[in-house]
Design a protein around this motif. Structure first.
Motif, PDB file in Angstrom:
ATOM      1  N   SER A   2      -0.212   4.273   5.594  1.00 33.70           N
ATOM      2  CA  SER A   2      -0.450   2.854   5.372  1.00 33.70           C
ATOM      3  C   SER A   2      -0.442   2.083   6.688  1.00 33.70           C
ATOM      4  CB  SER A   2       0.605   2.303   4.420  1.00 33.70           C
ATOM      5  OG  SER A   2       0.490   0.915   4.354  1.00 33.70           O
ATOM      6  N   ASP A  17     -10.104   7.024  -0.424  1.00 32.94           N
ATOM      7  CA  ASP A  17     -10.748   6.042  -1.275  1.00 32.94           C
ATOM      8  C   ASP A  17      -9.932   4.761  -1.316  1.00 32.94           C
ATOM      9  OD1 ASP A  17     -13.068   5.795  -2.744  1.00 32.94           O
ATOM     10  OD2 ASP A  17     -11.975   5.926  -4.637  1.00 32.94           O
ATOM     11  N   LEU A  18      -8.626   4.930  -1.470  1.00 33.93           N
ATOM     12  CA  LEU A  18      -7.749   3.769  -1.559  1.00 33.93           C
ATOM     13  C   LEU A  18      -7.729   2.998  -0.243  1.00 33.93           C
ATOM     14  CD1 LEU A  18      -5.568   2.417  -3.403  1.00 33.93           C
ATOM     15  CD2 LEU A  18      -3.902   3.761  -2.149  1.00 33.93           C
ATOM     16  N   MET A  19      -7.695   3.750   0.854  1.00 31.71           N
ATOM     17  CA  MET A  19      -7.609   3.107   2.154  1.00 31.71           C
ATOM     18  C   MET A  19      -8.966   2.604   2.635  1.00 31.71           C
ATOM     19  SD  MET A  19      -4.527   3.096   3.259  1.00 31.71           S
ATOM     20  CE  MET A  19      -4.701   2.905   5.021  1.00 31.71           C
ATOM     21  N   PHE A  66     -14.406  -6.562   7.211  1.00 30.47           N
ATOM     22  CA  PHE A  66     -15.446  -7.529   6.848  1.00 30.47           C
ATOM     23  C   PHE A  66     -14.878  -8.861   6.401  1.00 30.47           C
ATOM     24  CE2 PHE A  66     -17.564  -3.495   6.585  1.00 30.47           C
ATOM     25  CZ  PHE A  66     -18.665  -3.763   7.367  1.00 30.47           C
ATOM     26  N   MET A 116       0.819  -1.201   0.000  1.00 33.87           N
ATOM     27  CA  MET A 116       0.000   0.000   0.000  1.00 33.87           C
ATOM     28  C   MET A 116       0.860   1.262   0.000  1.00 33.87           C
ATOM     29  SD  MET A 116      -3.036  -0.849  -0.295  1.00 33.87           S
ATOM     30  CE  MET A 116      -4.169   0.411   0.240  1.00 33.87           C
ATOM     31  N   GLY A 165     -20.559  -1.312  -0.960  1.00 36.78           N
ATOM     32  CA  GLY A 165     -20.366   0.076  -1.392  1.00 36.78           C
ATOM     33  C   GLY A 165     -19.897   0.197  -2.828  1.00 36.78           C
ATOM     34  N   LYS A 166     -19.055  -0.729  -3.239  1.00 42.21           N
ATOM     35  CA  LYS A 166     -18.512  -0.667  -4.598  1.00 42.21           C
ATOM     36  C   LYS A 166     -18.643  -2.035  -5.236  1.00 42.21           C
ATOM     37  CE  LYS A 166     -14.840   2.552  -3.671  1.00 42.21           C
ATOM     38  NZ  LYS A 166     -13.437   2.497  -3.312  1.00 42.21           N
ATOM     39  N   PRO A 180      -3.829  -6.509  -2.603  1.00 41.19           N
ATOM     40  CA  PRO A 180      -3.792  -5.625  -1.433  1.00 41.19           C
ATOM     41  C   PRO A 180      -4.935  -4.613  -1.423  1.00 41.19           C
ATOM     42  CG  PRO A 180      -1.669  -5.663  -2.576  1.00 41.19           C
ATOM     43  CD  PRO A 180      -2.632  -6.401  -3.425  1.00 41.19           C
ATOM     44  N   VAL A 181      -5.338  -4.154  -2.608  1.00 43.56           N
ATOM     45  CA  VAL A 181      -6.399  -3.145  -2.654  1.00 43.56           C
ATOM     46  C   VAL A 181      -7.714  -3.745  -2.188  1.00 43.56           C
ATOM     47  CG1 VAL A 181      -7.708  -1.608  -4.146  1.00 43.56           C
ATOM     48  CG2 VAL A 181      -5.256  -1.863  -4.474  1.00 43.56           C
ATOM     49  N   GLN A 222      -7.649  -4.065   1.478  1.00 45.81           N
ATOM     50  CA  GLN A 222      -8.001  -2.806   2.143  1.00 45.81           C
ATOM     51  C   GLN A 222      -9.500  -2.554   2.040  1.00 45.81           C
ATOM     52  OE1 GLN A 222      -6.761  -0.415   3.881  1.00 45.81           O
ATOM     53  NE2 GLN A 222      -4.628  -1.062   3.994  1.00 45.81           N
ATOM     54  N   GLY A 223     -10.055  -2.801   0.834  1.00 43.76           N
ATOM     55  CA  GLY A 223     -11.469  -2.501   0.597  1.00 43.76           C
ATOM     56  C   GLY A 223     -12.370  -3.339   1.484  1.00 43.76           C
ATOM     57  N   ALA A 267     -17.497   3.428   3.117  1.00 46.87           N
ATOM     58  CA  ALA A 267     -16.935   2.160   3.590  1.00 46.87           C
ATOM     59  C   ALA A 267     -17.418   0.992   2.752  1.00 46.87           C
ATOM     60  CB  ALA A 267     -17.365   1.939   5.028  1.00 46.87           C
ATOM     61  N   GLY A 323     -22.172  -4.115   4.557  1.00 51.82           N
ATOM     62  CA  GLY A 323     -20.835  -3.573   4.763  1.00 51.82           C
ATOM     63  C   GLY A 323     -19.977  -3.551   3.525  1.00 51.82           C
ATOM     64  N   LYS A 339       1.427   2.568  -3.380  1.00 45.04           N
ATOM     65  CA  LYS A 339       0.222   3.121  -3.994  1.00 45.04           C
ATOM     66  C   LYS A 339      -0.100   4.499  -3.420  1.00 45.04           C
ATOM     67  CE  LYS A 339      -1.944  -1.273  -5.072  1.00 45.04           C
ATOM     68  NZ  LYS A 339      -1.625  -1.317  -6.501  1.00 45.04           N
TER      69      LYS A 339
END
Lengths: 355, 194, 515, 193
Positions: free
Chosen positions: B65, B87-89, D106, B36, D33-34, D97-98, D101-102, B194, D30, B39
């Protein structure tokens, strides 16, 4: 400092108000048929729904501190009319009011008003009613076109009484004044093991009556003819495109035709599907509601096919006799994804080498 | 009694197996470093200005991070950078600590410069050229506007000037309509859900 | 599949070639029947240093210099650039920043020439009447030095396109006489009045790129122009491979890629040029300018401008010297009081609104329209929510989904906007034109494009800064290690010999070493 | 063949775990969202649910029943699920990794996703065979994935709508989920299992 204006500076003159008005006009034939079939009950229902929808919309706008001019876009009136046409004539006033409030508040304003709702407002209100009050919502009053109508629906005071106080006011039971809709009848008979064709014969089903709309059902959905006139008007005015109605109806016809040809005992014929219930109303008016349907032509076809498959499946296998409204609502859920994944090929992208 | 023994044994054995499998998995899927950081670092403006309280952009990225720093400390990056990091985190955006200013560049008043080279040493991106006892000049295309050269200058001959706006770099503002503003504000308060 | 059916239908002649999408705006070609008038030479001319797409020019003249018509007064800097010429004879009075026709209202350095009324021409340039025998490279240099840029409004330097590339031989030269913008009639009038000049220009282009066939594309609302071009073609003996094609009227047919599709059924792949599919597209105005540059040795110093609009009582197509102030042109058509009017630079679909009337006519000025407020689209202030009717997707000639794009741009979801191919938008305005909710879609796209470009610039800058910063750190590190190494070397060589004279820290070290 | 299809249909549409059984609502709200996050979550849940239902069937059949240890069912099942979740967490951390994080909290919380435990226990209760329990677990996960992804698409659209302040965020998400649930009632009776 002038306002920053980007081109184009010319405009075609189309407006939301005109679009909505066109749809209301297109619903006129169906409305007239409903008044002919259900007399004052239809009038009372339509007026109640439209007025309640407008009042609710006004209150919502006021509460959200938005300009009341949004009322003039005709969308609330259209929702009210839509809703009324999908309700059975047996619905009492308070249910009509409740449904209109649901449609405007839960169906539309809660998402931010016109243009942002996910589900078709009229249909979501109708489904809420259907699940909350199944008795009222599946009681089909004998229309005036029947050989011996149970009630004289052209009698204003009688209708008003009925509308305000339900069947108790007339000291009759629902059974006495109602009849089964073709879809419901066939479904009930099918669970008893009666073959389709015999059930249809027993119901005294006629395609002509179904086409003209002289049969039991929600007040606006019965007449295929009137709805087709409206639908063609919409197509001609370019308010809707052919994609959704065509793919929707074609899918239902194809599936029912195929299965009817293989298992004529268990599956109803395609024309029956076409004229019965709310298929045409949904295909031309509900599924094409621009806000809750996909934008792109390809997406619209996918949407139509999905509606068709779901409608036929629910009608043929499901617990409910009519699946069109559920089908449209279910496909509404998928619209954002359809919009995302079924975009047209952009000029200059993904072209193969041409020789 | 045997019942209890069975229970204990089977549960223990099962837990052991699961533990071994997980231990092996830990080895196989071991993650080197924190991907991270890279990024986040890519989202930062690389001014190396230190206004976030960290000695450069990369250290700040590491802090974000690692969850040590908030996402809203980058001053030159402004709102956009904050939103992108949030947004990324996958965290809620926060209000910026300091308002980002218009882009600036440093300018050396050459007639006052004494050629001490202190600013050259301070510049984190080597945007100032000059030699001892010579006038120094800021390469305006390279200057990030970090202001780190102001402090060391013994004769205060460095000014921060507004970066000139080029007609080629001009861009259209958001349409001036109620709906545009509403939609935009919403994005700013609701980005990075979230 | 639809593409196949389409092709079949076209081959059978059922379907006329045409692009998908587009709109039919009201045309208002009120000046179509009026002959071109020559505008009076203004007392002062303002020449911006950049009138084309590409790099700006730098002035060659000083304040006080006398210049002649057609004299080069600014030279191009860089490859993608063409020089600027004096539009008439006179004296350079000022060189300073001045507003140009640009939506920002910002300015550029401009050369101000005060006309002396003689209109004396610079005659140093030789006419190349024998162009048929000449090497295309010579003609290309002529096109460049005469300042030619696409006069359809895009002002892309013309000489760039006029090149023979062995890998992509040009088969067809398309002459664009579509002029699909409402109100504008430059190309229409030009085709009626100067068909032979246009054809010669086209012949020069075909000679330069070695093309055998050519198409002159005209929309069916200009039958007289098509007739005029056909007649001229019949008279020109050496243009066998060229024919006139009349296309059904539809906006934006004049857009290069849409026109190519309408005529050939081929698409130009994204990120590539028409030459990659063997096509070259040229506006009729540019073609005539090329003829003048080559055969008459006249650099680009004038162009046709339609001065029209519903506030102009006496509209006309004018032949105007570049640099003429816009205000004087409106005044010449009897419109002195411009208060309360919307002034457009270009047509109503793609033209920009002028922020000030003190700007000059430049190479991209196709038209100047003065519109009354009530006829202007009020969409920009009365945007209503999108009802997702899909009319914008239908109208889009590049098959984007404008309403989703606008949603993405409005809420700053630029990744999504790029994913939806924001940068393929040609900003033709068809979507805004049909939108029943009056959403300024194109404005949103421009906002999005601007923001993305800004972000990209910032990223490039940040990357460069990072590189420099890392290089600096490495350098400091290297210096440090070197210093340490030197220090230890010094210590090793000299410390035992003269411990007392060494600097303090080393002294410490030395004492430590001793102890 | 028909049976397999019916089991799947039943688990995906008719007895959808989220919209008709109302299990697993927490990750449903939860991680919706995306769309990308939802897709990632769907795959994680599919993996865990299918494996958990088969593994717990095996444990039940060959360990708990022979040893008369049925009363330890919940503990064992949770142990299985927790290990699986740990495993997938490490895997996602390594591969994306993204997404890691996202999904955030959850991802480990799949452990306490009642839908997963629900599938395992219902399988045992309904006395499914090994194959059908695997199928049922997979179908339930598929149903979860379907509504999660549909819902995430809807939420992305709601995100940019001028929703009244009062209903922003979870309230509207819950109302929308309710509407979806109503629509899914249309499937009732479609498959009689």
């Amino acid at each position: 400092m002038p306002v920053m204006l980007s081109p184009p500076h010319a405009h075609g003159g189309d407006s939301i108000r005109m679009v909505m008005l066109t749809v209301i006009l297109a619903l006129l034939p169906a409305t007239m048929v409903s008044v002919y079939l259900f007399g004052w009950l239809a009038v009372l229902l339509i007026v109640t729904c439209m007025v309640t929808a407008l009042v609710t919309e006004a209150l919502c706008l006021k509460w959200m501190q938005r300009p009341l001019t949004a009322l003039l876009d005709n969308s609330a009136a259209l929702t009210g009319l839509f809703l009324a046409l999908t309700l059975p004539a047996a619905v009492p006033w308070w249910m009509a009011v409740l449904a209109s409030v649901f449609a405007i508040v839960l169906g539309k304003q809660i998402y931010g008003g016109l243009g942002y709702n996910i589900f078709n407002p009229a249909l979501s209100a109708r489904i809420i009613l259907l699940i909350s009050f199944p008795l009222h919502m599946t009681t089909w009053i004998v229309p005036m076109s029947a050989a011996e109508p149970a009630l004289n629906l052209y009698d204003f005071s009688l209708c008003l009484n009925f509308f305000l106080a339900g069947p108790d006011a007339l000291k009759v039971g629902f059974d006495a004044i109602s009849m089964a809709s073709p879809l419901g009848y066939v479904k009930t008979e099918a669970t008893l093991g009666v073959p389709v064709l015999e059930a249809l014969k027993a119901y005294d089903y006629s395609y002509l009556n179904a086409f003209l709309g002289f049969e039991a059902g929600s007040i606006g959905e019965t007449s295929a003819l009137a709805l087709l006139i409206g639908g063609i008007f919409l197509l001609a005015r370019h308010t809707i495109t052919w994609h959704i109605p065509f793919s929707y109806i074609a899918t239902v016809m194809l599936l029912s035709g195929l299965f009817n040809a293989i298992y004529p005992e268990q599956f109803t014929p395609p024309l029956f599907h076409l004229f019965a219930g709310g298929l045409i109303l949904c295909a031309f008016f509900m599924a094409t509601d621009p806000v809750s349907s996909p934008v792109t032509p390809m997406g619209q076809i996918v949407f139509g096919v999905g509606c068709g498959v779901l409608t036929w499946s629910i009608r043929s296998f499901g617990g409910y006799p009519e699946g069109a409204m559920f089908a449209v609502l279910l496909m509404n859920c998928a619209v954002p994804l359809i919009d995302h994944y079924f975009r047209p090929r952009v000029y200059g992208h993904g072209i193969k080498d041409e020789s | 009694m045997t019942q209890l023994l069975y229970a204990l044994l089977s549960l223990g054995a099962f837990a052991l197996v699961a533990g071994i499998v997980l231990a092996v998995a830990q080895k196989v899927f071991h993650v080197e470093g924190d991907p991270m950081v890279e990024k986040i670092d890519n989202l930062l403006p690389q001014t190396q200005c230190g206004q976030c309280g960290y000695p450069g952009c990369k250290p700040y990225a590491e802090a974000v991070s690692g969850g040590v720093a908030d996402v809203n400390h980058c001053v030159p990056g402004g709102e956009r950078t904050m939103l992108a990091i949030a947004d990324l985190m996958g965290v809620e955006p926060k209000d910026l600590e300091a308002e980002a200013t218009a882009p600036m560049i440093a300018f050396v008043r050459e007639d006052e410069c004494i050629g001490c080279t202190l600013c050259i040493k301070a510049c984190p991106v080597d945007a100032i050229i000059g030699a001892p006892k010579q006038y120094h000049t800021v390469i305006s295309d390279h200057c990030t506007g970090c202001t780190l050269c102001i402090e060391p200058c013994p004769v205060d001959c460095i000014d921060m000037l507004m970066k000139p706006e080029l007609i080629e770099h001009w861009s259209w503002p958001l349409p001036d309509t109620q709906r545009a503003r509403l939609g935009h504000d919403r994005r700013e308060t609701h980005a990075g859900h979230a | 599949m639809p593409a196949m059916l389409r092709k079949l239908a076209q081959r059978l002649g059922i379907l006329q070639h045409s692009f998908a999408g587009g709109v039919h705006p009201e045309m208002y070609k009120v000046t179509a029947a009026r002959p071109v008038e020559v505008a009076a030479i203004a007392p002062i001319h303002i020449l911006p240093m950049k009138q084309h797409i590409g790099e700006a020019c730098s002035p060659l003249v000083k304040v006080g210099d006398r210049v002649l018509r057609g004299q080069k007064i600014a030279k191009s800097e860089g490859y993608l650039s063409v020089p600027v010429h004096a539009p008439t004879s006179g004296r350079v009075v000022r060189i300073e920043e001045h507003a140009i026709p640009h939506p920002s209202g910002m300015g550029l350095p401009c050369i101000f020439i005060e006309s002396d009324g003689d209109d004396e021409s610079d005659t140093t340039l030789e006419p190349l009447t024998n162009w048929r025998e000449l090497n295309p490279a010579i003609l290309r240099e002529r096109a460049r030095m005469c300042g030619l840029a696409g006069l359809g409004g895009a002002v892309f330097p013309t000489f760039i396109k006029l090149v023979q590339d062995k890998r992509f031989p040009i088969e067809t030269v398309i002459l664009n006489g579509i002029e699909c913008e409402p109100w504008l009639t430059n190309d229409h009038r030009l085709m009626l009045e100067k068909p032979h000049d246009i054809l010669t220009g086209m012949a020069i282009v075909m000679h330069m790129v070695g093309a055998k066939s050519g198409i002159i594309a005209i929309e069916d609302n200009k039958p007289d122009a098509a007739e005029s071009m056909r007649r001229a073609l019949a008279e020109a003996s050496e243009m066998q491979g060229v024919h006139v094609v009349v296309l059904p009227t539809r906006y934006p047919q004049g857009s290069e890629k849409q026109l190519i599709y309408s005529l050939t059924g081929k698409e130009v792949e994204a990120g590539r040029l028409p030459m990659h599919i063997g096509v070259l597209c040229q506006n009729v105005g540019t073609s005539k300018a090329l003829f003048e540059a080559v055969v008459q040795a006249r650099p680009l110093t004038e162009r046709l401008v339609t001065v029209s609009g519903d506030a102009v009582e006496n509209p006309a197509t004018l032949s105007v010297r570049l640099g003429t102030p816009v205000r004087s042109l409106f005044a010449s058509r009897g419109l002195d009081d411009l208060t309360g009017l919307h002034l457009l630079h270009g047509g109503p679909m793609m033209g920009e609104r002028l922020k000030s009337v003190d700007v000059p006519v430049v190479k991209s000025t196709t038209g100047l329209l003065a519109m009354r407020t009530e006829t202007m689209m009020l969409a920009h202030t009365e945007e209503q929510p999108c009802i997702r009717c899909g009319h914008c997707s239908e109208a889009c000639p590049v098959h984007l989904v404008p309403n989703l794009l606008a949603d993405a741009c409005r809420s700053d979801q630029f990744d999504r906007a790029e994913n939806y191919q924001l940068f393929d938008c040609i900003e033709c305005g068809s979507c805004s034109y049909v939108c029943p909710a009056n959403i300024p879609l194109v404005h949103y796209f421009r906002y999005g494009k601007g923001q993305i470009a800004q972000t990209r610039r910032e990223q490039v800058f940040a990357e460069a800064s990072r590189k420099r910063s890392e290089a600096r750190e490495r350098r400091i590190e290297a210096e440090k290690t070197e210093k340490a190494a030197r220090r230890s070397r010094v210590r090793r060589d000299h410390a035992p010999a003269k411990p007392v004279e060494s600097a303090e820290p080393e002294n410490n070290d030395a004492t430590q070493e001793k102890s | 063949m028909t049976e397999i299809a019916l089991i799947l249909l039943s688990a995906v549409l008719v007895n959808n775990y989220v919209l008709t059984k109302f299990l697993g609502i927490c990750p449903f709200l939860g991680t919706s969202g995306k769309v990308e996050t939802a897709v990632g979550m769907s795959f994680a849940v599919m993996f865990v649910m299918t494996l958990a239902s088969t593994a717990s069937w095996l444990v039940q059949e060959y360990l708990l029943v022979p040893l008369d240890l049925e009363y330890l069912q919940t503990i064992f099942f949770i142990l299985i699920i927790a290990s699986l979740v740990q495993f997938i967490e490490m895997m996602i951390h390594k591969t994306s990794p993204v997404l890691y994080q996202g999904l955030g909290i959850f991802l480990p919380l799949i452990t306490t996703n009642c839908a997963v435990l629900g599938v395992a226990i219902l399988n045992v209760q309904q006395e499914q065979t090994f194959l059908t329990s695997a199928l049922y677990g997979f179908g339930a996960a598929l149903g979860f994935a379907l509504v999660l992804i549909l819902f995430s698409g809807i939420r992305e659209r709601i995100e940019i709508a001028p929703v009244p302040e009062l209903f922003k965020g979870s309230p509207l998400a819950l109302i929308t989920a309710g509407m979806m649930s109503l629509a899914f009632m249309g499937f009732s009776g479609l498959v009689k299992i």
